[in-house]
Design a protein around this motif. Structure first.
Motif, mmCIF file in Angstrom:
data_model
loop_
_atom_site.group_PDB
_atom_site.id
_atom_site.type_symbol
_atom_site.label_atom_id
_atom_site.label_comp_id
_atom_site.label_asym_id
_atom_site.label_seq_id
_atom_site.Cartn_x
_atom_site.Cartn_y
_atom_site.Cartn_z
ATOM 1 N N ALA A 24 7.858 -4.830 5.780
ATOM 2 C CA ALA A 24 6.441 -5.525 5.630
ATOM 3 C C ALA A 24 4.691 -4.824 6.116
ATOM 4 O O ALA A 24 4.097 -5.015 5.096
ATOM 5 N N ASN A 54 6.860 -8.872 -5.399
ATOM 6 C CA ASN A 54 8.200 -9.317 -5.037
ATOM 7 C C ASN A 54 8.100 -8.591 -6.005
ATOM 8 O O ASN A 54 9.017 -9.051 -7.024
ATOM 9 N N THR A 100 0.823 -4.692 -1.473
ATOM 10 C CA THR A 100 0.926 -4.993 -0.593
ATOM 11 C C THR A 100 2.613 -5.420 -1.875
ATOM 12 O O THR A 100 2.924 -5.875 -3.213
ATOM 13 N N ARG A 102 6.486 -7.065 -1.212
ATOM 14 C CA ARG A 102 7.319 -7.234 -0.005
ATOM 15 C C ARG A 102 9.184 -6.891 -1.532
ATOM 16 O O ARG A 102 9.447 -6.659 -2.334
#
Length: 143
Positions: A24, A54, A100, A102
């Motif tokens: 992460a 995600n 980002t 995950r």
């Protein structure tokens, strides 16, 4: 009196959790380019600069076997995983504005043979553009 070992053993679940935190951290800084670029984007210590998605195993991230992300297969090689991940990460950026991603991880993924190809998922997050080839280490092995 019982002597304590100088060497600390880390349980597989703890090791997997630490690996997830490291992934992460790497993903958060490299999708934005650098830690400096990430902190320059939004002053202060807020989390509003993160636009995360995600990427999960359709079965469940808490599987009792390796987690296989949507669109991937246990039989994929590192190069195949890298190519698929490059397209998926690029789509997350283009369609969702994600900076980002995950990624799930568990002891079965890290400690098994699938880990060699699963690392191909992380490689596209380390590049500024998703058009480069997979990184290789000594003797042409994936790094």
């Amino acid at each position: 009196m019982r002597k304590t070992s100088a060497r600390i053993r880390i349980a597989p679940r703890t090791r997997a959790a630490l690996a997830a935190v490291a992934i992460a951290a790497v993903g958060a800084t490299t999708l934005t380019g650098s830690p400096a670029a990430a902190s320059a984007a939004v002053p202060g210590h807020g989390t509003s600069q993160f636009k995360g998605v995600n990427w999960a195993d359709p079965r469940d991230n808490y599987a009792d076997d390796p987690v296989v992300l949507s669109g991937l297969s246990l039989s994929d090689s590192y190069a195949q995983t890298y190519a698929k991940a490059t397209r998926v990460i690029a789509a997350f950026r283009a369609n969702l504005g994600a900076n980002t991603v995950r990624l799930p991880i568990n002891p079965y993924t890290v400690n098994g043979s699938y880990w060699k190809s699963y690392r191909g998922v992380m490689a596209p997050t380390r590049t500024a553009s998703s058009t480069t080839r997979p990184r290789t280490g000594p003797c042409g092995t994936p790094s």
